[in-house]
Design a protein around this motif. Structure first.
Motif, PDB file in Angstrom:
ATOM      1  N   VAL A  51      84.810  69.848  45.567  1.00  0.00           N
ATOM      2  CA  VAL A  51      83.968  68.656  45.758  1.00  0.00           C
ATOM      3  C   VAL A  51      84.608  67.448  45.074  1.00  0.00           C
ATOM      4  O   VAL A  51      84.605  66.342  45.619  1.00  0.00           O
ATOM      5  N   VAL A  52      85.173  67.661  43.878  1.00  0.00           N
ATOM      6  CA  VAL A  52      85.849  66.568  43.159  1.00  0.00           C
ATOM      7  C   VAL A  52      86.987  66.001  44.002  1.00  0.00           C
ATOM      8  O   VAL A  52      87.171  64.777  44.104  1.00  0.00           O
ATOM      9  N   GLU A  53      87.749  66.870  44.635  1.00  0.00           N
ATOM     10  CA  GLU A  53      88.870  66.439  45.470  1.00  0.00           C
ATOM     11  C   GLU A  53      88.401  65.552  46.621  1.00  0.00           C
ATOM     12  O   GLU A  53      89.016  64.530  46.937  1.00  0.00           O
ATOM     13  N   VAL A  54      87.279  65.938  47.235  1.00  0.00           N
ATOM     14  CA  VAL A  54      86.721  65.153  48.344  1.00  0.00           C
ATOM     15  C   VAL A  54      86.281  63.775  47.867  1.00  0.00           C
ATOM     16  O   VAL A  54      86.462  62.760  48.559  1.00  0.00           O
ATOM     17  N   PHE A  55      85.717  63.714  46.646  1.00  0.00           N
ATOM     18  CA  PHE A  55      85.162  62.452  46.157  1.00  0.00           C
ATOM     19  C   PHE A  55      86.193  61.575  45.450  1.00  0.00           C
ATOM     20  O   PHE A  55      85.880  60.458  45.042  1.00  0.00           O
ATOM     21  N   ALA A  56      87.421  62.066  45.299  1.00  0.00           N
ATOM     22  CA  ALA A  56      88.442  61.288  44.609  1.00  0.00           C
ATOM     23  C   ALA A  56      88.693  59.952  45.301  1.00  0.00           C
ATOM     24  O   ALA A  56      88.853  58.906  44.657  1.00  0.00           O
ATOM     25  N   MET A  57      88.733  59.965  46.650  1.00  0.00           N
ATOM     26  CA  MET A  57      88.985  58.737  47.397  1.00  0.00           C
ATOM     27  C   MET A  57      87.819  57.757  47.268  1.00  0.00           C
ATOM     28  O   MET A  57      88.007  56.556  47.135  1.00  0.00           O
ATOM     29  N   VAL A  58      86.585  58.292  47.313  1.00  0.00           N
ATOM     30  CA  VAL A  58      85.403  57.433  47.159  1.00  0.00           C
ATOM     31  C   VAL A  58      85.414  56.780  45.782  1.00  0.00           C
ATOM     32  O   VAL A  58      85.128  55.595  45.626  1.00  0.00           O
ATOM     33  N   ALA A  59      85.776  57.578  44.753  1.00  0.00           N
ATOM     34  CA  ALA A  59      85.832  57.055  43.385  1.00  0.00           C
ATOM     35  C   ALA A  59      86.941  56.007  43.260  1.00  0.00           C
ATOM     36  O   ALA A  59      86.782  54.997  42.550  1.00  0.00           O
ATOM     37  N   ALA A  60      88.054  56.245  43.963  1.00  0.00           N
ATOM     38  CA  ALA A  60      89.194  55.321  43.874  1.00  0.00           C
ATOM     39  C   ALA A  60      88.830  53.930  44.365  1.00  0.00           C
ATOM     40  O   ALA A  60      89.416  52.934  43.918  1.00  0.00           O
ATOM     41  N   ALA A  61      87.884  53.831  45.281  1.00  0.00           N
ATOM     42  CA  ALA A  61      87.462  52.527  45.793  1.00  0.00           C
ATOM     43  C   ALA A  61      86.884  51.651  44.675  1.00  0.00           C
ATOM     44  O   ALA A  61      86.926  50.423  44.757  1.00  0.00           O
ATOM     45  N   LYS A  62      86.352  52.293  43.617  1.00  0.00           N
ATOM     46  CA  LYS A  62      85.849  51.547  42.451  1.00  0.00           C
ATOM     47  C   LYS A  62      86.778  51.740  41.246  1.00  0.00           C
ATOM     48  O   LYS A  62      86.405  51.467  40.111  1.00  0.00           O
ATOM     49  N   LYS A  63      88.011  52.246  41.534  1.00  0.00           N
ATOM     50  CA  LYS A  63      89.011  52.511  40.486  1.00  0.00           C
ATOM     51  C   LYS A  63      88.458  53.427  39.388  1.00  0.00           C
ATOM     52  O   LYS A  63      88.742  53.274  38.192  1.00  0.00           O
ATOM     53  N   ILE A  64      87.638  54.407  39.826  1.00  0.00           N
ATOM     54  CA  ILE A  64      87.024  55.366  38.907  1.00  0.00           C
ATOM     55  C   ILE A  64      87.821  56.665  38.911  1.00  0.00           C
ATOM     56  O   ILE A  64      88.258  57.128  39.971  1.00  0.00           O
ATOM     57  N   THR A  65      88.007  57.230  37.734  1.00  0.00           N
ATOM     58  CA  THR A  65      88.708  58.504  37.594  1.00  0.00           C
ATOM     59  C   THR A  65      87.706  59.622  37.346  1.00  0.00           C
ATOM     60  O   THR A  65      86.814  59.483  36.491  1.00  0.00           O
ATOM     61  N   ILE A  66      87.834  60.712  38.091  1.00  0.00           N
ATOM     62  CA  ILE A  66      86.984  61.883  37.855  1.00  0.00           C
ATOM     63  C   ILE A  66      87.814  62.923  37.107  1.00  0.00           C
ATOM     64  O   ILE A  66      88.820  63.432  37.621  1.00  0.00           O
ATOM     65  N   ARG A  67      87.423  63.217  35.879  1.00  0.00           N
ATOM     66  CA  ARG A  67      88.142  64.174  35.043  1.00  0.00           C
ATOM     67  C   ARG A  67      87.333  65.474  34.961  1.00  0.00           C
ATOM     68  O   ARG A  67      86.097  65.433  34.981  1.00  0.00           O
ATOM     69  N   THR A  68      88.011  66.611  34.897  1.00  0.00           N
ATOM     70  CA  THR A  68      87.315  67.895  34.808  1.00  0.00           C
ATOM     71  C   THR A  68      87.690  68.634  33.528  1.00  0.00           C
ATOM     72  O   THR A  68      88.846  68.585  33.087  1.00  0.00           O
ATOM     73  N   GLU A  69      86.716  69.278  32.942  1.00  0.00           N
ATOM     74  CA  GLU A  69      86.920  70.182  31.803  1.00  0.00           C
ATOM     75  C   GLU A  69      86.237  71.496  32.175  1.00  0.00           C
ATOM     76  O   GLU A  69      85.034  71.656  32.003  1.00  0.00           O
ATOM     77  N   VAL A  70      87.006  72.411  32.740  1.00  0.00           N
ATOM     78  CA  VAL A  70      86.426  73.646  33.256  1.00  0.00           C
ATOM     79  C   VAL A  70      87.294  74.831  32.876  1.00  0.00           C
ATOM     80  O   VAL A  70      88.520  74.708  32.737  1.00  0.00           O
ATOM     81  N   PRO A  71      86.683  76.020  32.697  1.00  0.00           N
ATOM     82  CA  PRO A  71      87.477  77.231  32.493  1.00  0.00           C
ATOM     83  C   PRO A  71      88.206  77.602  33.786  1.00  0.00           C
ATOM     84  O   PRO A  71      88.006  76.976  34.837  1.00  0.00           O
ATOM     85  N   GLU A  72      89.041  78.618  33.707  1.00  0.00           N
ATOM     86  CA  GLU A  72      89.839  78.994  34.872  1.00  0.00           C
ATOM     87  C   GLU A  72      88.972  79.539  35.999  1.00  0.00           C
ATOM     88  O   GLU A  72      89.187  79.248  37.179  1.00  0.00           O
ATOM     89  N   LYS A  73      87.960  80.325  35.644  1.00  0.00           N
ATOM     90  CA  LYS A  73      87.117  80.930  36.673  1.00  0.00           C
ATOM     91  C   LYS A  73      85.759  81.319  36.106  1.00  0.00           C
ATOM     92  O   LYS A  73      85.678  81.886  35.018  1.00  0.00           O
TER      93      LYS A  73
END
Length: 375
Positions: free
Chosen positions: A236-258
């Motif tokens: 989902v983050v990958e899909v929204f990266a372009m939408v966020a880029a329109a406002k020059k927003i960075t989406i960062r993740t802090e997640v375990p491997e699985k």
């Protein structure tokens, strides 16, 4: 306070084996404009109830062949006659007799010899309850029809508009990728960007509306399966990266491997998608959004944190309630429907989790939901 009724609209059955009692009651009630039918025994009374469907039964207790208690018991066992109120007419006034009368379904007692005024008041009271129940049933039926019509309308609107808006969305996405501002100029590029974002928002609203309607009318079932929550969230983050880029927003993740959870994939995607969409909407240009996933006991918890405009305390109280249906505008005046979070709350609860948030006006918000871990 006794409800005002029109006696001629109600039918009363008098049951007594003594003819003089039947005639007296018939005269009294006919004078009050009630419709009256009579029976001289229990078996005849049961037959008349099936044929005439009276609104109230005046039932003598002491009768040959079948006494009043037996008649009442028989009527209460039949679903079609069980709701007809019964007033027992009896010379019996001992506590065991009264208790037995109520046990077999009686609604009231009138002792013989009865007082005319008391008789009319007790009858009118029972008929008022019947009238009130009729109003409630009619209003309930009308409300159900209204709700069904509304849900049908929502479903048709969302379903029929979703496809063409989806096509427009794809075309605009292609245009914005292939027509940089150097080709069409800054002004046209800005208009194209606005059109693209507006179409994305409309498509998201229609998608939420369709899912909400299906959920409310019971047509959306939870399909439980093992889900790699990290893979789902990063997708989902990958899909929204372009939408966020329109406002020059960075989406960062802090997640375990699985992390493997047990729930409905589509519903979980919808929740994460709405969380990220809202975070982008309420973040300022050039800001950061943090998506994190953690384990708490036997639940996995997904958090989406933004550093945007936040929500004031008064608005927080309204946010997740269907009766207030709260919505607001984003940092670029992006308009919201307020439906997304209600849908998310519904989906999370259907999957055995909880949705909650913390927010400070001017500092940002963190929206979280939990989902059970795979056992």
């Amino acid at each position: 306070m006794i409800m005002k009724i029109t006696p001629s609209e109600y039918k009363i059955l008098i049951v007594d084996d003594v003819t003089s009692n039947v005639l007296l009651l018939k005269v009294l009630l006919t004078n009050e404009k009630f419709n009256v039918i009579t029976a001289n025994g229990g078996l005849q009374a049961i037959d008349l109830v099936d044929k005439e469907h009276p609104d109230l039964i005046l039932l003598d207790v002491m009768m040959p062949e079948m006494n009043g208690f037996e008649v009442a018991y028989h009527l209460k066992q039949n679903a079609e006659t069980a709701e007809i109120p019964i007033i027992f007419l009896t010379a019996l006034n001992s506590t065991p007799d009264v208790v037995k009368g109520f046990q077999v379904g009686g609604n009231d007692f009138i002792s013989k010899p009865f007082n005319k005024e008391e008789l009319i008041i007790r009858i009118t009271h029972q008929i008022s309850l019947v009238a009130a129940n009729r109003i409630i049933l009619a209003q309930t039926e009308e409300l159900q029809k209204t709700i069904m019509g509304r849900d049908k309308l929502y479903s048709v609107i969302a379903h029929d508009l979703r496809s063409p808006v989806g096509s427009i969305k794809m075309v605009l996405n292609m245009l914005i990728l292939n027509l940089p501002s150097s080709k069409i100029g800054d002004e046209m590029y800005e208009l194209l960007t606005i059109a693209n974002q507006t179409t994305e928002d409309v498509f998201s609203l229609l998608d939420n509306l369709l899912k909400w309607t299906k959920s409310q009318i019971g047509r959306m079932k939870v399909v439980y399966q093992d889900i790699d929550l990290i893979q789902l969230a990063e997708g989902v983050v990958e899909v929204f990266a372009m939408v966020a880029a329109a406002k020059k927003i960075t989406i960062r993740t802090e997640v375990p491997e699985k992390i493997v959870v047990y729930g409905d994939t589509d519903m979980m995607k919808t929740v994460v998608r709405n969380f990220l969409s809202n975070a982008i909407k309420f973040s300022n240009m050039g800001a950061e959004i943090l998506l994190s996933v953690e384990i708490k006991g036997d639940m996995a918890v997904v958090n989406v944190k933004d550093y945007g405009c936040g929500i004031d305390e008064e608005s927080q109280k309204k946010l997740l309630h269907t009766d207030t249906h709260f919505s607001t505008f984003g940092t670029n005046n992006e308009e919201g429907s307020g439906l997304g979070l209600l849908l998310c709350k519904d989906f999370v609860q259907k999957n055995g989790g909880e949705l909650y948030f913390v927010s400070t006006k001017g500092q940002g918000s963190t929206f979280s939901f939990s989902v059970p871990l795979k056992k």
